[in-house]
Design a protein around this motif. Structure first.
Motif, PDB file in Angstrom:
ATOM      1  N   ASP A  33       7.370  16.259  20.331  1.00  0.00           N
ATOM      2  CA  ASP A  33       8.705  15.693  20.152  1.00  0.00           C
ATOM      3  C   ASP A  33       9.493  15.815  21.457  1.00  0.00           C
ATOM      4  OD1 ASP A  33      11.137  14.746  19.267  1.00  0.00           O
ATOM      5  OD2 ASP A  33      11.148  15.946  17.437  1.00  0.00           O
ATOM      6  N   ARG A  36      13.507  15.501  21.446  1.00  0.00           N
ATOM      7  CA  ARG A  36      14.139  16.690  20.861  1.00  0.00           C
ATOM      8  C   ARG A  36      14.088  17.864  21.835  1.00  0.00           C
ATOM      9  NH1 ARG A  36      12.080  19.472  15.266  1.00  0.00           N
ATOM     10  NH2 ARG A  36      13.485  21.239  15.266  1.00  0.00           N
ATOM     11  N   LYS A  39      16.446  17.667  24.801  1.00  0.00           N
ATOM     12  CA  LYS A  39      17.813  18.063  24.426  1.00  0.00           C
ATOM     13  C   LYS A  39      17.934  19.583  24.396  1.00  0.00           C
ATOM     14  CE  LYS A  39      18.807  13.951  21.737  1.00  0.00           C
ATOM     15  NZ  LYS A  39      18.947  13.380  20.383  1.00  0.00           N
TER      16      LYS A  39
END
Length: 117
Positions: A33, A36, A39
């Motif tokens: 991911d 994600r 971030k």
């Protein structure tokens, strides 16, 4: 093995059994991911520059392993470093400090296959 060392091994075993599944899940998220995790990296590093976050992710993501094994050559390098200041470390082997038996057992049971490892 000394009684104190057995206590540490028992504590480590308990923590590893609880934390192993969480660690494996985290590594799967890191590897699968990207958005994600970028971030998360940006937040944790307190960096807003997308290029810095991207290059950091690209550098670190492939280095996470499943199962999460300790690199014995890194332990060997650390022992060699400390042996220069302390003779007690001179003839020690990385295997004296690393126990992969819990990981071996989880791997044998197919645990890491659930996470793509």
């Amino acid at each position: 093995m000394k009684k104190r060392e057995l206590g540490y091994l028992a504590l480590f075993s308990f923590v590893a059994l609880l934390g192993g599944p969480l660690y494996a899940a985290e590594k799967l998220i890191i590897k699968t991911d990207r958005e994600r995790m970028m971030k998360v990296f940006a937040h944790r590093m307190r960096v807003e520059d997308p290029e810095t976050v991207r290059s950091t992710y690209e550098y670190f993501a492939p280095r996470f392993s499943l199962p999460p094994r300790v690199n014995l050559s890194g332990v060997r390098d650390t022992l060699n470093f400390y042996a220069e200041q302390n003779a007690d470390f001179k003839n020690r082997k990385p295997e004296e400090f690393v126990d992969h038996s819990l990981l071996d057992e989880l791997e044998k049971e197919g645990f890491f296959k659930k996470f793509g490892g």
